[in-house]
Design a protein around this motif. Structure first.
Motif, mmCIF file in Angstrom:
data_model
loop_
_atom_site.group_PDB
_atom_site.id
_atom_site.type_symbol
_atom_site.label_atom_id
_atom_site.label_comp_id
_atom_site.label_asym_id
_atom_site.label_seq_id
_atom_site.Cartn_x
_atom_site.Cartn_y
_atom_site.Cartn_z
ATOM 1 N N ARG A 46 37.050 35.346 44.368
ATOM 2 C CA ARG A 46 37.516 33.880 44.236
ATOM 3 C C ARG A 46 36.045 33.356 44.457
ATOM 4 N N GLU A 47 34.957 33.743 45.203
ATOM 5 C CA GLU A 47 33.645 33.918 44.357
ATOM 6 C C GLU A 47 33.579 32.684 41.967
ATOM 7 N N ALA A 48 33.794 34.426 42.134
ATOM 8 C CA ALA A 48 34.176 33.676 40.397
ATOM 9 C C ALA A 48 34.905 32.825 40.013
ATOM 10 N N LEU A 49 36.056 33.302 40.767
ATOM 11 C CA LEU A 49 37.326 31.644 40.235
ATOM 12 C C LEU A 49 37.197 30.114 40.486
ATOM 13 N N ARG A 50 35.882 30.053 42.188
ATOM 14 C CA ARG A 50 35.094 29.338 42.444
ATOM 15 C C ARG A 50 34.424 28.681 41.493
ATOM 16 N N LEU A 51 33.689 29.035 40.857
ATOM 17 C CA LEU A 51 32.151 29.157 39.828
ATOM 18 C C LEU A 51 33.039 28.484 38.127
ATOM 19 N N CYS A 52 33.734 29.274 38.047
ATOM 20 C CA CYS A 52 34.246 29.109 37.026
ATOM 21 C C CYS A 52 35.811 29.396 36.977
ATOM 22 N N PRO A 53 36.274 28.027 37.783
ATOM 23 C CA PRO A 53 38.065 27.733 37.394
ATOM 24 C C PRO A 53 38.258 28.002 36.182
ATOM 25 N N THR A 54 39.599 28.374 36.045
ATOM 26 C CA THR A 54 40.624 28.376 34.619
ATOM 27 C C THR A 54 40.658 27.255 34.275
#
Length: 482
Positions: A342-350
């Protein structure tokens, strides 16, 4: 010369003659840009150079609500949790998705999702949601594990080696998704064809597509041919399944789609079944492969976090943690891996933007100011900008999975802070499948291999692209764990 005069006249009309919309409460309109000194023209140049950079600049200059004119469109942005609330809470009668995503019709085909009537769309969405319920997800975990281990055995088949992580996880994501969504027969017999056709469909989605989806380009021509061939292939599969139902175990989503009947009793067509499969694959493919790539790279960049991943694997899976076959409950209990994803998706959303169209004038109040968004404006939120606001997340540019854990839970302090899967009425219905898919794959990879990034720094986010992925070197070195 003619083009310059036309641009100049358009700028004069826009600035001086065009009726003001939204009245005195209209959001501020971005007219000038530091990129090019000409009004409006500079705005266009800046936007198409890097929309994310421009959105961030405009937020700092104009505040949480502002409008960027792009050709014949007005894009009104809502940045930050308070401004975004109306975006996620409003009904389709106020802020509609249907018109803004019309450019996907050539990819999905007619009568699919937002091209369908409201009643038929509800049936399609409900069927998709049923196919992604926990009861079905339980049957998908063993399939994803089997596909993952077969892939690693075939392509990471040495004690150590080097691979491009983004390429590998893109291939693995579509393999596992096809197995769960399409079924064993498709995965076994025609997967290669489906993969190549999906590639042509995917590459037929360009920035031009958003504004002119039927433009006579080579990419669009290949896209249209690929969709027709996809319909032909799946029509054959559907016919064979109807004749020999025992060939499918009934757990894949294709089986569910085949049985759809709309509220007036009309059965779904083969073309519509294919379109729904394409739509579902599109919705998850980019997010899953990009998020799993970022999660792996960001964790590998901090060895102490990899140690925590392994500690959790041992705790959840027990003494035989390295070889234990995964079950759905195991994956659900991987809290740190879940927070890392979830943090990876927050930092680097698609995606840079989520879009709606205002079906009427929309009144909002943000930071004590009142605004009226005019009817027909495209209303946008930007996950890439909003989820890096210092006012929302502590040290927002840092990879910190613990921000989601108790007692911090920063994503819960203000509604609509976290946009990894959208939010509100139209939050992503596939988020549970996506998280389960990513965690299952990464659980196996981290248990099997030590991972080290080849480059000496993390890649950048590719904000220039339609879909935001890693831009730069994504190669890794892997070494079999002893």
């Amino acid at each position: 010369m003619i083009a310059f005069v036309a641009i100049l006249l358009f700028s004069v009309w826009f600035l001086l003659l065009r009726p003001r919309r939204g009245g005195k409460n209209a959001p501020p309109t971005v007219v000038h840009s530091p990129v090019v000194p000409f009004p409006i023209i500079g705005v266009l140049a800046e936007f198409f150079k890097s929309p994310n950079t421009m959105i961030k600049r405009c937020y700092e200059a104009y505040g949480p609500v502002f409008t960027i004119p792009i050709c014949h469109r007005r894009l009104t942005y809502l940045i930050g949790p308070e401004a975004q609330e109306v975006f996620f809470k409003a009904s389709d009668d106020v802020l509609s998705q249907q018109e803004v995503y019309d450019f996907m019709r050539p990819v999905f085909g007619p009568n699919i999702v937002y091209d369908a009537s409201k009643k038929n769309r509800q049936v399609q969405f409900q069927t998709m949601a049923n196919g992604l319920r926990a009861s079905r997800l339980k049957s998908y975990v063993p399939k994803i594990e089997e596909e993952t281990r077969q892939y690693l055995k075939s392509y990471w088949n040495k004690d150590s080696g080097e691979v491009d992580l983004l390429t590998a996880l893109s291939e693995l994501t579509i393999l596992t998704a096809s197995r769960c969504l399409h079924g064993d027969d498709v995965r076994t017999h025609i997967f290669k064809d489906v993969q190549e056709l999906y590639h042509d469909l995917d590459h037929g989605l360009t920035p031009l597509t958003v504004f002119w989806s039927t433009a006579p380009t080579a990419a669009h021509k290949k896209r249209d041919a690929a969709r027709l061939e996809m319909v032909r292939l799946f029509s054959k599969v559907i016919a064979e399944r109807r004749e020999f139902p025992e060939r499918s175990d009934g757990t894949d989503i294709l089986s569910l789609f085949m049985e759809i009947k709309y509220k007036d009793g009309t059965p779904i067509t083969d073309e519509e079944v294919t379109g729904m499969l394409i739509a579902l694959l599109f919705a998850g493919q980019h997010t899953s492969c990009i998020t799993s790539t970022w999660t792996t790279l960001l964790l590998a960049n901090k060895p102490e976090l990899v140690d925590r991943v392994l500690e959790e694997q041992k705790k959840v899976l027990g003494a035989d943690w390295k070889n234990k076959k995964l079950e759905f409950d195991d994956v659900q209990n991987m809290e740190f891996l879940n927070n890392s994803t979830r943090e990876a998706l927050r930092l680097c959303p698609t995606f840079i933007m989520l879009l709606r169209r205002a079906e009427c004038d929309v009144n909002i109040k943000v930071q004590g100011k009142e605004y009226t968004i005019p009817k027909n404006d495209f209303v946008c939120v930007s996950p890439t900008v909003s989820m890096r606001l210092k006012s929302t997340f502590t040290n927002p540019d840092e990879f910190d999975p613990d921000r989601f854990a108790e007692p911090r839970e920063e994503h819960k302090k203000v509604p609509y802070s976290y946009l990894g899967f959208g939010g509100g009425l139209h939050s992503c219905m596939g988020q549970n499948f996506g998280l389960m898919q990513v965690k299952t794959i990464l659980s196996i990879i981290f248990r099997e291999y030590e991972i080290e990034q080849v480059a000496d720094k993390l890649p950048e986010c590719g904000y220039d692209d339609m879909v935001v992925g890693p831009k730069g070197d994504t190669r890794i070195r892997y070494k079999k764990r002893v």
